[in-house]
Design an enzyme around this catalytic site. Structure first.
Site, PDB file in Angstrom:
ATOM      1  N   GLY A 118       0.900  -1.289  -0.190  1.00 21.46           N
ATOM      2  CA  GLY A 118      -0.291   0.190  -0.428  1.00 21.46           C
ATOM      3  C   GLY A 118       0.532   1.430   0.207  1.00 21.46           C
TER       4      GLY A 118
ATOM      5  N   GLY B 219      -7.881  14.739 -35.281  1.00 22.04           N
ATOM      6  CA  GLY B 219      -8.698  15.522 -34.164  1.00 22.04           C
ATOM      7  C   GLY B 219      -6.959  15.719 -33.300  1.00 22.04           C
ATOM      8  CB  ALA B 220      -3.478  14.555 -33.095  1.00 24.67           C
TER       9      ALA B 220
END
Length: 567
Positions: A223, A457-458
């Protein structure tokens, strides 16, 4: 006064019954009391009492105890050095300004009693906590001490970390954690887990409030690994640092895979494959020196500006070398780091995640004395396309800069998103949306510089005008389009090319025609999507002037609890 009981005994002044030896009873006459008087017997030496406490004595005792605590266990120190590691206090000396460290809870000891802990209660409980300065600026820090319980975390250990975290948040100061721990102290059971939970909660509360830096200098397992993962920056040292949720033994038991500690969670693994490590170093000295340099580029908290250096009059600085660094041919590679160096003061920048998702670069630097965040496509790696890891890397960096009011400069040369089944199945849509979301919600000054390609889109995602960039600058070599000319021609004129007597000649003609019509340098500027077409030599001066123009930008965030980031 008459004595009762044994005739060979006499009552003393403090009513103690003391037996007398036989020879004394035979040869000596016992004095008798008269008129109710008790005749005391001769007494031996008086009992030894400790000297009365005095201030000099108390101060000496205090100094001796502190020296003992600070020196630590000699065998533990020797073992730490034999592993090629510094002690916790030596690390603090390397990190902080000389004689600036103020320690808290030096005398803290655990209160647990089970499994032999009651007999082993060392001071500090395995962590050194407090505050110091870096170049005169206040920071809070804790350093886990592997020589005490292997640096394992128990209730008292965690409480000391909680304290410095609370103080860092309250004072608006950066927090630095030096991790070297075997994990949760098993003997303290659930209280150790509760201590980790308190750390994680405070890290989330501090996110975007103060910079958080985690330095892994030894084991960080189970953890405990979530603490570096929640920090803004993670430094690791090769050969000694390792970080994983489950160790090699557990992995082999569950999966049958045999793997070493370094192969599972070493610095190079997290620096190049997982992306958990922001910076990887060969030794602790250079690592901690780099932490100091990073702090010099960061604000103390979200309400303060980053430290500014004197102006270099960059607004008048022409750099002809820009045009030499970037080829005119759109498919010819070059190293974007050279462009970064030409743009920044003294050619210096602090690159983050240098070996992970190398097709995009993220760095902190100064332009005309002002700290900025640089994002740029890297044409020498996958031609600079965006994929899932690159989108995640840039998105987190953009969000950090926005949280701490660091202006963003985005250098664009991107042919699009990486196509492929693997990319689609691994969630490139979601990852690309992370970068899109990060830019759209950013309220800091944002400057876009388009060097060559900006396709599809880039182009939109790389801080285009449509998603809110404040200024868009472009070189004469810019090509902004849905896709490259050849790809567009193949889609639009597929049937014509299929029946053409000379498809190659027709394709070349159509590509030239499409480029002239839709991809000329002025096409986007004519439509208001580019503010200016600049001479490459003026890039540094144009960015410096833009930063001056936008320095007072204020944009309030929407009234809401928070957005739902596409994690």
């Amino acid at each position: 006064m008459t004595l009762q009981g044994d005739p060979g005994a006499q009552r003393t002044e403090d009513s103690e019954v003391v037996p007398l030896p036989e020879d004394r009873l035979r040869h000596h006459r016992i004095p008798r009391a008269t008129d109710g008087q008790v005749i005391p017997l001769a007494r031996g030496a008086e009992p030894v009492h400790p000297p009365e406490p005095t201030m000099p004595l108390l101060r000496t005792q205090r100094d001796e105890l502190r020296e003992h605590i600070v020196d630590g266990r000699l065998d533990g120190v020797r073992r730490q050095h034999s592993l090629g590691k510094h002690t916790a206090r030596e690390r603090l000396d390397l990190l902080l300004d000389p004689e600036s460290f103020t320690e808290v809870e030096l005398y803290r000891r655990h209160q647990a009693s089970g499994l032999g802990l009651a007999e082993n209660r060392p001071y500090t409980d395995g962590v050194i906590a407090g505050s110091g300065t870096i170049d005169g600026r206040r920071v809070f820090v804790y350093a886990q001490d592997f020589t005490v319980f292997g640096g394992s975390l128990g209730e008292a250990h965690a409480a000391k970390i909680h304290k410095v975290m609370d103080l860092a948040i309250a004072t608006g100061s950066p927090l630095i954690g030096l991790n070297d721990s075997g994990g949760a102290r098993i003997q303290e059971g659930v209280m150790a887990l509760n201590g980790y939970g308190g750390i994680f909660r405070r890290q989330v509360e501090a996110s975007g409030v103060i910079p958080q830096i985690s330095v892994v200098l030894g084991p960080c397992a189970g953890g405990a690994a979530y603490s570096p993962a929640l920090a803004d920056f993670v430094f690791m040292v090769r050969d000694t640092a390792r970080m994983y949720l489950t160790g090699p033994d557990v992995v082999e038991t569950v999966t049958g895979e045999r793997v070493s500690h370094d192969e599972l969670g070493g610095a190079d693994v997290h620096g190049a494959s997982s992306g958990v490590a922001t910076v990887v170093h060969d030794d602790e000295e250079s690592c901690l020196a780099d932490v100091r340099y990073l702090v010099s580029l960061l604000p103390s908290n979200y309400l303060e500006p980053a430290p500014r250096e004197p102006s270099q009059d960059a607004g008048k600085d022409r750099r002809p070398r820009f045009a030499e660094l970037v080829p005119v041919e759109p498919n010819k590679p070059y190293d974007m780091r050279d462009v970064f160096a030409e743009l920044t003061d003294d050619g210096e920048f602090f690159e983050l995640h240098e070996r992970w998702a190398q097709n995009v670069l993220c760095a902190l630097a100064r332009v005309d004395g002002r700290v900025v965040g640089l994002v740029g496509n890297q044409p020498v790696v996958f031609a600079g396309v965006l994929d899932g890891p690159a989108s995640q890397k840039a998105a987190r960096f953009v969000r950090f800069c926005d949280a701490f009011s660091i202006p963003l400069v985005t250098l664009v040369d991107v042919p699009g998103f990486l196509p492929g089944v693997e990319q689609e199945h691994s969630g490139i849509i979601r990852h690309g949306a992370q970068l899109l979301h990060a830019y759209c919600e950013a309220t800091v000054p944002r400057i876009q510089v388009i060097l060559r390609k900006a396709y599809g889109g880039a182009y939109i995602v790389m801080d285009s005008r449509s998603i809110g960039t404040d200024l868009s600058l472009a070189w004469p070599t810019n090509q902004i389009a849905v896709m490259g000319a050849e790809g567009a021609v193949n889609v639009l004129f597929r049937k014509d090319l299929a029946v053409a007597p000379d498809p190659d000649a027709l394709r070349a003609h159509l590509v030239a025609e499409y480029t002239e019509e839709f991809m000329n340098p002025q096409y986007s500027a004519e439509r208001g999507l580019v503010d200016d077409i600049i001479d490459p030599a003026d890039t540094r001066s144009a960015v410096a002037r833009a930063l001056d123009m936008l320095q007072d930008k204020r944009k309030a965030a929407p009234q809401r609890k928070h957005g739902n980031h596409p994690i």
